[in-house]
Motif scaffolding. Structure first.
Motif, PDB file in Angstrom:
ATOM      1  N   ALA A 346       0.831  -1.201   0.000  1.00 17.66           N
ATOM      2  CA  ALA A 346       0.000   0.000   0.000  1.00 17.66           C
ATOM      3  C   ALA A 346       0.875   1.265   0.000  1.00 17.66           C
ATOM      4  N   ARG A 347       2.002   1.241   0.720  1.00 17.12           N
ATOM      5  CA  ARG A 347       2.895   2.409   0.738  1.00 17.12           C
ATOM      6  C   ARG A 347       3.486   2.669  -0.633  1.00 17.12           C
ATOM      7  N   LEU A 348       3.761   1.582  -1.383  1.00 12.25           N
ATOM      8  CA  LEU A 348       4.293   1.762  -2.722  1.00 12.25           C
ATOM      9  C   LEU A 348       3.251   2.382  -3.648  1.00 12.25           C
ATOM     10  N   ARG A 349       1.965   2.039  -3.453  1.00 13.49           N
ATOM     11  CA  ARG A 349       0.917   2.562  -4.319  1.00 13.49           C
ATOM     12  C   ARG A 349       0.500   3.980  -3.916  1.00 13.49           C
ATOM     13  N   GLY A 350       0.769   4.352  -2.714  1.00 20.90           N
ATOM     14  CA  GLY A 350       0.440   5.719  -2.279  1.00 20.90           C
ATOM     15  C   GLY A 350       1.629   6.368  -1.607  1.00 20.90           C
ATOM     16  N   PRO A 351       2.682   6.645  -2.362  1.00 22.00           N
ATOM     17  CA  PRO A 351       3.894   7.188  -1.727  1.00 22.00           C
ATOM     18  C   PRO A 351       3.676   8.555  -1.108  1.00 22.00           C
ATOM     19  N   ASN A 377      -6.808  -5.480  -0.690  1.00 20.26           N
ATOM     20  CA  ASN A 377      -7.975  -4.781  -1.235  1.00 20.26           C
ATOM     21  C   ASN A 377      -8.462  -3.687  -0.288  1.00 20.26           C
ATOM     22  N   VAL A 378      -8.486  -3.989   1.032  1.00 20.73           N
ATOM     23  CA  VAL A 378      -8.939  -2.989   2.002  1.00 20.73           C
ATOM     24  C   VAL A 378      -7.998  -1.782   2.003  1.00 20.73           C
ATOM     25  N   LEU A 379      -6.692  -2.054   2.018  1.00 23.23           N
ATOM     26  CA  LEU A 379      -5.733  -0.945   2.020  1.00 23.23           C
ATOM     27  C   LEU A 379      -5.757  -0.194   0.697  1.00 23.23           C
ATOM     28  N   ASP A 380      -5.980  -0.900  -0.431  1.00 25.36           N
ATOM     29  CA  ASP A 380      -6.067  -0.225  -1.728  1.00 25.36           C
ATOM     30  C   ASP A 380      -7.236   0.753  -1.751  1.00 25.36           C
ATOM     31  N   ASN A 381      -8.364   0.341  -1.161  1.00 29.17           N
ATOM     32  CA  ASN A 381      -9.503   1.252  -1.089  1.00 29.17           C
ATOM     33  C   ASN A 381      -9.144   2.507  -0.301  1.00 29.17           C
TER      34      ASN A 381
END
Length: 479
Positions: A346-351, A377-381
């Protein structure tokens, strides 16, 4: 025989079994009744013989003269031509012919060794009853006792008293005929009643059979059977109705899934086709696309292919049957370890986002890959709906995982639909995604024995809460 019975319809088998059971019961009752009546009648005959024996005064009979003369037979009728009622005769142990009381005896009874044995024992207390015949072949009930008068026993001599059994046998024959007639009527009535009961009792089964055949023939799952009462047939009808309702719901969901999947696939496929056609036309016509536009087209193609791959992966995950253990490895895993890995992704997808994590140890029993996909999926949301520079809070304590973002949040009217397949809120339709992520999360958590919920957070944003049964320490390893 058993094969032929099984080949009959159930209704005929029930009627036949009922008739057979009644026939056996009637036969047993009739036989017992006949035996009891026969015993009672013979007891009466024996009592009559014993009473007659007590009324005979051998002192009035010249026993010696009778034995000397020893008339071997007597007429069966008296002087008025009426049949005599009793047989009277003396028998000696020596084996000579019996000596009848010619004046009163109805005839001569055939002598057996048992009669001579009574004569030889000369015991006034000994008496024997038996069935026998006279010299004309008529049935006779015979009492044999030692001949005695005033306590004195005549040596080697026995007194035989007989009574004809024609009336008793006639009564027993009439009773047997009556019982046979009643038994036959009872068996026929039982067969007819059994057939009627089978038809009445199996009427719901016939309706159920007709409904099943109708469903098999037409695939019409809207058929319902009226279920009244609490008996087995009613329970079976309710189970059938529940089954057809579940099948109908499953088919509707399947059709809806196919329609939704087709709709979701159409958009990236259309975009892919358009971009590829532009690239192909450029090659065919020789007219080069500007480098910046070409790079934009290729980036769009790559994004659409990534979206297609994610959508197909989600569809494959949802296609697995609920509760099926096929292809799964269920084991004890550390939920905190899985969460740490999902948090790194999740950190990589939302730096540009800030993540705060408070994670305690928690071990659960489930499929590691499925749990990892659900947490991702929960963190991606949370990443998807967080504003630039936003804050995501993650906490795992005592089996409760909480993920909160500070985005726009979810409307109260949208909360009941967040776990439905392909459902996306109006504000999220412009964002990438297939609408299957939260559906996969709910399914995975339920399979692990837990529960998941989404709610608006105080101060804005959305809070996702997952509760899974487990323990803060792993169970001891089995040897």
């Amino acid at each position: 025989m058993i094969g032929r019975l099984r080949a009959l319809p159930l209704r005929s088998r029930l009627a036949l079994l009922v008739a057979t059971a009644v026939a056996v019961a009637v036969a047993v009752v009739s036989t017992v009744c006949w035996v009891v009546v026969r015993g009672k009648l013979y007891d009466e005959v024996d009592a009559k013989l014993r009473s007659t024996r007590q009324s005979i005064d051998l002192r009035a009979v010249d026993v010696a003269a009778t034995l000397r003369a020893c008339p071997p037979s007597a007429t069966s009728q008296d002087e008025f031509g009426r049949p005599k009622d009793y047989y009277f005769q003396l028998v000696r142990a020596s084996g000579d012919e019996p000596c009848v009381f010619a004046a009163v005896s109805a005839g001569t009874v055939r002598v057996t060794d048992g009669d001579r044995e009574v004569a030889g024992r000369a015991d006034p207390r000994l008496e024997t009853f038996r069935d026998g015949t006279d010299t004309d072949g008529r049935s006779v009930r015979v009492l044999t006792v030692a001949a005695a008068a005033d306590g004195a026993v005549f040596r080697d001599t026995a007194l035989m008293i007989g009574v004809p059994l024609r009336e008793t046998e006639r009564t027993l024959n009439d009773l047997a005929l009556l019982l046979l007639l009643v038994s036959g009527i009872g068996v026929l009535g039982a067969g007819a009643t059994g057939l009627w009961v089978a038809r009445t009792g199996l009427a719901p089964v016939d309706r159920l059979t007709g409904a099943v055949e109708h469903v098999a023939r037409t695939e019409d799952l809207s058929v319902r059977i009226p279920a009244e009462g609490d008996d087995e047939i009613a329970r079976l009808s309710r189970s059938f109705n529940a089954m057809t309702a579940a099948l109908a719901s499953s088919r509707d969901l399947q059709q809806q899934l196919i329609a939704d999947a087709g709709h979701e696939l159409r958009t990236p496929l259309t975009s892919l086709r358009t971009n590829i056609e532009l690239l192909a036309r450029s090659e065919e016509t020789g007219r080069a696309i500007p480098p910046d536009d070409r790079r934009a087209l290729l980036a769009s193609v790559k994004a659409q292919m990534t979206e297609l791959a994610a959508l197909i992966g989600d569809l494959q995950e949802l296609s697995r049957p609920d509760g099926s253990a096929h292809g799964r490895t269920v084991q004890v895993v550390g939920l905190h370890e899985i969460l740490q890995g999902a948090l790194e992704r999740a950190r990589l997808r939302g730096p540009e986002l800030t993540f705060t994590a408070d994670i305690g140890p928690w071990y659960v029993r489930g499929e590691q890959a499925a749990l990892e996909r659900a947490l991702v999926n929960v963190l991606d949301n949370a990443v998807k709906f967080s504003p630039p520079g936003g804050h995501v809070e993650v906490e795992l304590r005592d089996g409760t995982l909480s993920v909160r973002d500070h985005g726009p949040g979810i409307g109260a009217e949208e909360l009941p639909h967040v776990f439905e397949r392909f459902w996306r809120s109006p504000s999220a339709r412009s964002l990438p995604g297939s609408g299957l992520g939260l559906s996969i999360v709910a399914r995975t958590v339920q399979q692990a024995g837990g529960e998941v919920s989404l709610a608006r957070a105080e101060g804005g944003g959305t809070r996702a809460v997952i509760r899974l049964p487990g323990a803060p320490t792993p169970p001891p390893a089995t040897p």
